[in-house]
Structures are given as C-alpha cells and as structure tokens.
Design a protein around this motif. Structure first.
Motif, PDB file in Angstrom:
ATOM      1  N   PHE A 229       0.833  -1.207   0.000  1.00  0.00           N
ATOM      2  CA  PHE A 229       0.000   0.000   0.000  1.00  0.00           C
ATOM      3  C   PHE A 229       0.868   1.257   0.000  1.00  0.00           C
ATOM      4  O   PHE A 229       0.636   2.186  -0.781  1.00  0.00           O
ATOM      5  N   PHE A 230       1.880   1.297   0.862  1.00  0.00           N
ATOM      6  CA  PHE A 230       2.758   2.466   0.899  1.00  0.00           C
ATOM      7  C   PHE A 230       3.471   2.674  -0.434  1.00  0.00           C
ATOM      8  O   PHE A 230       3.845   3.803  -0.777  1.00  0.00           O
ATOM      9  N   ALA A 231       3.665   1.601  -1.193  1.00  0.00           N
ATOM     10  CA  ALA A 231       4.336   1.701  -2.492  1.00  0.00           C
ATOM     11  C   ALA A 231       3.397   2.125  -3.612  1.00  0.00           C
ATOM     12  O   ALA A 231       3.852   2.456  -4.705  1.00  0.00           O
ATOM     13  N   SER A 232       2.121   2.142  -3.338  1.00  0.00           N
ATOM     14  CA  SER A 232       1.134   2.406  -4.384  1.00  0.00           C
ATOM     15  C   SER A 232       1.088   3.874  -4.774  1.00  0.00           C
ATOM     16  O   SER A 232       1.509   4.763  -4.023  1.00  0.00           O
ATOM     17  N   GLU A 233       0.566   4.125  -5.954  1.00  0.00           N
ATOM     18  CA  GLU A 233       0.377   5.507  -6.400  1.00  0.00           C
ATOM     19  C   GLU A 233      -0.632   6.217  -5.519  1.00  0.00           C
ATOM     20  O   GLU A 233      -0.522   7.414  -5.239  1.00  0.00           O
ATOM     21  N   GLU A 234      -1.613   5.462  -5.055  1.00  0.00           N
ATOM     22  CA  GLU A 234      -2.680   6.042  -4.234  1.00  0.00           C
ATOM     23  C   GLU A 234      -2.166   6.535  -2.881  1.00  0.00           C
ATOM     24  O   GLU A 234      -2.817   7.357  -2.227  1.00  0.00           O
ATOM     25  N   ALA A 235      -1.028   6.009  -2.430  1.00  0.00           N
ATOM     26  CA  ALA A 235      -0.438   6.453  -1.155  1.00  0.00           C
ATOM     27  C   ALA A 235       0.540   7.602  -1.347  1.00  0.00           C
ATOM     28  O   ALA A 235       1.314   7.920  -0.443  1.00  0.00           O
ATOM     29  N   GLY A 236       0.487   8.255  -2.502  1.00  0.00           N
ATOM     30  CA  GLY A 236       1.466   9.278  -2.835  1.00  0.00           C
ATOM     31  C   GLY A 236       1.429  10.525  -1.970  1.00  0.00           C
ATOM     32  O   GLY A 236       2.385  11.308  -1.982  1.00  0.00           O
ATOM     33  N   TYR A 237       0.355  10.740  -1.216  1.00  0.00           N
ATOM     34  CA  TYR A 237       0.278  11.924  -0.351  1.00  0.00           C
ATOM     35  C   TYR A 237       0.510  11.547   1.113  1.00  0.00           C
ATOM     36  O   TYR A 237       0.239  12.326   2.016  1.00  0.00           O
ATOM     37  N   ILE A 238       1.035  10.360   1.332  1.00  0.00           N
ATOM     38  CA  ILE A 238       1.354   9.894   2.684  1.00  0.00           C
ATOM     39  C   ILE A 238       2.865   9.779   2.802  1.00  0.00           C
ATOM     40  O   ILE A 238       3.498   9.031   2.054  1.00  0.00           O
ATOM     41  N   THR A 239       3.448  10.509   3.721  1.00  0.00           N
ATOM     42  CA  THR A 239       4.895  10.402   3.928  1.00  0.00           C
ATOM     43  C   THR A 239       5.242  10.735   5.372  1.00  0.00           C
ATOM     44  O   THR A 239       4.553  11.517   6.037  1.00  0.00           O
ATOM     45  N   GLY A 240       6.298  10.100   5.858  1.00  0.00           N
ATOM     46  CA  GLY A 240       6.735  10.313   7.232  1.00  0.00           C
ATOM     47  C   GLY A 240       5.829   9.668   8.258  1.00  0.00           C
ATOM     48  O   GLY A 240       5.819  10.069   9.420  1.00  0.00           O
ATOM     49  N   GLN A 241       5.096   8.632   7.847  1.00  0.00           N
ATOM     50  CA  GLN A 241       4.115   8.004   8.734  1.00  0.00           C
ATOM     51  C   GLN A 241       4.475   6.540   8.977  1.00  0.00           C
ATOM     52  O   GLN A 241       5.208   5.922   8.218  1.00  0.00           O
ATOM     53  N   GLN A 242       3.926   6.003  10.058  1.00  0.00           N
ATOM     54  CA  GLN A 242       4.146   4.601  10.377  1.00  0.00           C
ATOM     55  C   GLN A 242       2.806   3.894  10.549  1.00  0.00           C
ATOM     56  O   GLN A 242       1.838   4.496  10.988  1.00  0.00           O
ATOM     57  N   MET A 243       2.759   2.624  10.166  1.00  0.00           N
ATOM     58  CA  MET A 243       1.546   1.822  10.294  1.00  0.00           C
ATOM     59  C   MET A 243       1.842   0.615  11.184  1.00  0.00           C
ATOM     60  O   MET A 243       2.734  -0.180  10.892  1.00  0.00           O
ATOM     61  N   VAL A 244       1.086   0.495  12.276  1.00  0.00           N
ATOM     62  CA  VAL A 244       1.219  -0.639  13.190  1.00  0.00           C
ATOM     63  C   VAL A 244       0.369  -1.786  12.661  1.00  0.00           C
ATOM     64  O   VAL A 244      -0.834  -1.626  12.408  1.00  0.00           O
ATOM     65  N   ILE A 245       0.985  -2.951  12.500  1.00  0.00           N
ATOM     66  CA  ILE A 245       0.272  -4.151  12.049  1.00  0.00           C
ATOM     67  C   ILE A 245       0.505  -5.209  13.110  1.00  0.00           C
ATOM     68  O   ILE A 245       1.510  -5.930  13.093  1.00  0.00           O
ATOM     69  N   ASP A 246      -0.411  -5.292  14.083  1.00  0.00           N
ATOM     70  CA  ASP A 246      -0.150  -6.139  15.252  1.00  0.00           C
ATOM     71  C   ASP A 246      -1.386  -6.832  15.805  1.00  0.00           C
ATOM     72  O   ASP A 246      -1.342  -7.392  16.908  1.00  0.00           O
ATOM     73  N   GLY A 247      -2.507  -6.807  15.079  1.00  0.00           N
ATOM     74  CA  GLY A 247      -3.713  -7.460  15.573  1.00  0.00           C
ATOM     75  C   GLY A 247      -4.277  -6.828  16.830  1.00  0.00           C
ATOM     76  O   GLY A 247      -5.051  -7.442  17.556  1.00  0.00           O
ATOM     77  N   GLY A 248      -3.875  -5.585  17.101  1.00  0.00           N
ATOM     78  CA  GLY A 248      -4.343  -4.885  18.300  1.00  0.00           C
ATOM     79  C   GLY A 248      -3.494  -5.146  19.529  1.00  0.00           C
ATOM     80  O   GLY A 248      -3.886  -4.782  20.643  1.00  0.00           O
ATOM     81  N   GLN A 249      -2.304  -5.712  19.364  1.00  0.00           N
ATOM     82  CA  GLN A 249      -1.475  -6.123  20.496  1.00  0.00           C
ATOM     83  C   GLN A 249      -1.154  -4.987  21.456  1.00  0.00           C
ATOM     84  O   GLN A 249      -1.112  -5.194  22.681  1.00  0.00           O
ATOM     85  N   VAL A 250      -0.926  -3.777  20.943  1.00  0.00           N
ATOM     86  CA  VAL A 250      -0.505  -2.685  21.823  1.00  0.00           C
ATOM     87  C   VAL A 250      -1.686  -1.958  22.475  1.00  0.00           C
ATOM     88  O   VAL A 250      -1.478  -1.026  23.256  1.00  0.00           O
ATOM     89  N   LEU A 251      -2.919  -2.379  22.185  1.00  0.00           N
ATOM     90  CA  LEU A 251      -4.084  -1.633  22.658  1.00  0.00           C
ATOM     91  C   LEU A 251      -4.479  -1.889  24.110  1.00  0.00           C
ATOM     92  O   LEU A 251      -4.830  -0.951  24.825  1.00  0.00           O
ATOM     93  N   PRO A 252      -4.490  -3.129  24.605  1.00  0.00           N
ATOM     94  CA  PRO A 252      -4.955  -3.354  25.983  1.00  0.00           C
ATOM     95  C   PRO A 252      -4.037  -2.705  27.006  1.00  0.00           C
ATOM     96  O   PRO A 252      -2.808  -2.809  26.893  1.00  0.00           O
ATOM     97  N   GLU A 253      -4.619  -2.076  28.024  1.00  0.00           N
ATOM     98  CA  GLU A 253      -3.782  -1.451  29.050  1.00  0.00           C
ATOM     99  C   GLU A 253      -3.275  -2.476  30.051  1.00  0.00           C
ATOM    100  O   GLU A 253      -2.333  -2.215  30.792  1.00  0.00           O
ATOM    101  N   SER A 254      -3.894  -3.655  30.077  1.00  0.00           N
ATOM    102  CA  SER A 254      -3.445  -4.715  30.977  1.00  0.00           C
ATOM    103  C   SER A 254      -4.032  -6.039  30.512  1.00  0.00           C
ATOM    104  O   SER A 254      -4.918  -6.082  29.640  1.00  0.00           O
ATOM    105  N   LEU A 255      -3.558  -7.134  31.113  1.00  0.00           N
ATOM    106  CA  LEU A 255      -4.111  -8.452  30.807  1.00  0.00           C
ATOM    107  C   LEU A 255      -5.591  -8.506  31.163  1.00  0.00           C
ATOM    108  O   LEU A 255      -6.379  -9.200  30.509  1.00  0.00           O
ATOM    109  N   MET A 256      -5.977  -7.732  32.174  1.00  0.00           N
ATOM    110  CA  MET A 256      -7.381  -7.720  32.587  1.00  0.00           C
ATOM    111  C   MET A 256      -8.286  -7.262  31.448  1.00  0.00           C
ATOM    112  O   MET A 256      -9.420  -7.741  31.304  1.00  0.00           O
ATOM    113  N   ALA A 257      -7.812  -6.340  30.620  1.00  0.00           N
ATOM    114  CA  ALA A 257      -8.629  -5.865  29.504  1.00  0.00           C
ATOM    115  C   ALA A 257      -8.951  -7.001  28.555  1.00  0.00           C
ATOM    116  O   ALA A 257     -10.069  -7.100  28.035  1.00  0.00           O
TER     117      ALA A 257
END
Length: 265
Positions: A229-257
């Motif tokens: 996607f980042f290599a596509s022509e359609e992504a030509g106005y996106i730069t200096g950005q990062q995309m997290v691909i982790d299945g939501g791993q970083v979202l829970p604040e604790s195991l309890m969530a």
C-alpha cells in the motif's frame, strides 16, 4: 479528481527488498513479485536470495549485499538499474535481533545491531536516492517494529533503540525528499509467525496469541500488504508516517482488559 475504485497496478516497476531471504523480507518480496513488480531480492548470502527469486519467477533476481557496507549498497542499486532500468521502490527490511540483557551486552553487540538495523537503513536509502531523485519519484518503506517505538522486551534494548531510531530517521528523510516526490514510510510489525518460531512449541505460541486481541499471530503477508500500500500511487500523499500491524497487540492497558473481552464474549 476522485480516481478509480481499483488501485493502479504497479506491474513493470522495480522494487529492491533487503533482508529478503526469509521472514518478513521474503513475504514482502513474494507479495511485490505477485503484484507484477521486478524484484531485486537482496540477502547477505546469494544462494538464499536465489531461492526466493526462484519462488517469485522470471521478474525477480538475486543479489548479495551486506547493508552495513556502503559499497555493497551502491552495488545493489547499480544492479537494479542495470537489470531493470530503474528503482521505483525500496523496502529497507534487513534487520537482526540477537538478545542480550544490559550488563551482559557488549559495545560490539550494540554496534552490530545498530549498524545493521539503523545504519543499514541509512545506507540503503542513500544508495537509491540518485536514481529516485533523477526520476523525481520514489517510494521508500522501512520495516521498523512495535518493539522500541511503543513496547519493550528484555534483551532487546539495542534492537528497540535501532527500531525507534528508524522512525526518527524516517521523519526527517520524508521532509528532505518530499520535493522529489519521494515518500518515506514505515511498517511496524507486532508478533509475526516466521521460520524463527518453528519448533518453539504450541504452548509458547498460545501464550503469544493470548496477548493479542485478534487471538492470532500475524503473517508475513499482513506486513507485505501494508508495504505494498505504501508503495502504491494512491499512497502518494502519505509520507513520514508509520503503520502498526499487530492485531491490536498494543491496545490493551493490561491483561485484565483481554480477560474482560473474553468474559463479554
């Protein structure tokens, strides 16, 4: 101009993928080859790169390079131009992750990781710039990680520093290269199932999956699709950005969530 509902094809363009002999790099090379790009498959060992190039087919070829060496990176760029006539996309994926905890980690251990992961990114990007600047077009996709920029893990302080450093490099590079229509973005994988996890046992994988809201490890193609996607022509106005691909791993604040999520279902 609204454009088409279908992304414009990238077939005929050329991508260089470093660290492409296995894992995420192999997945990126295969996915870009499937999309019709000419792929220069780069690894430190030529025979390993040749195996992946053979998987892709006639629109791919192998090249041996050590991304810590400036002359190797320049030779890599020259090979892509000689074989395919251009460099349209660089996927700076090469990276290492040996574990060493503080107090045991040596200066040489630290330098080895930083040289490969961070300096290697700089050298790879620098090598493709003359061609991209001459064409006034290019896409650079860096493989960072959630480890370092967002999370930490014992034994990986040098790895985390290198991956956070890649994002710092990316932001200024994106500003500097924007006048040439060159974008610089990063993918940030979470826990991805690669060859390195073979043989570690189902219990360990299950414990990893339990920390992810989507309850599975990612695949190398989950990362490859984001890079595409980042290599596509359609992504030509996106730069200096990062995309997290982790299945939501970083979202829970604790195991309890995550336990609450299970209780609700």
């Amino acid at each position: 101009m609204r454009g088409s509902a279908v992304f414009k094809p990238l077939s005929g363009k050329t991508v260089i993928v470093t660290g492409a002999s296995k894992g995420i790099g192999r997945g990126i090379a295969l996915r870009f080859g499937e999309a019709g790009l000419n792929a220069l498959v780069v690894s430190r060992t030529l025979s390993d790169a040749e195996k992946v190039a053979a998987e892709i087919g006639p629109n791919a070829s192998a090249f041996a390079a050590d991304v810590t060496k400036e002359e190797d990176c320049k030779a890599m760029a020259a090979a892509a131009i000689e074989r395919y006539g251009s460099i349209d996309v660089l996927c700076a994926n090469a990276g290492i992750f040996p574990a060493a905890k503080l107090g045991e980690m040596t200066a040489a251990d630290f330098d080895h990781v930083m040289d490969t992961n961070l300096k290697g990114t700089f050298l790879s990007v620098s090598a493709v710039l003359p061609e991209m600047k001459a064409k006034k077009a290019g896409r650079i996709v860096i493989t960072s990680s959630i480890t370092g920029p967002i999370t930490g893990f014992p034994g990986w302080s040098h790895y985390g520093a290198s991956k956070a450093g890649q994002l710092g490099f990316m932001r200024t590079a994106a500003i500097e290269l924007a006048p040439w229509n060159i974008t610089v973005n990063a993918v940030m994988p979470g826990n991805i199932f690669t060859e390195g996890l073979d043989g570690i046992g189902g219990d360990y994988i299950a414990s990893m999956e339990a920390s992810i809201p989507m309850k599975r490890l990612g695949t190398v193609f989950d990362i490859a699709n984001a890079a595409l996607f980042f290599a596509s022509e359609e992504a030509g106005y996106i730069t200096g950005q990062q995309m997290v691909i982790d299945g939501g791993q970083v979202l829970p604040e604790s195991l309890m969530a995550l336990q609450e999520m299970g209780a609700a279902s």
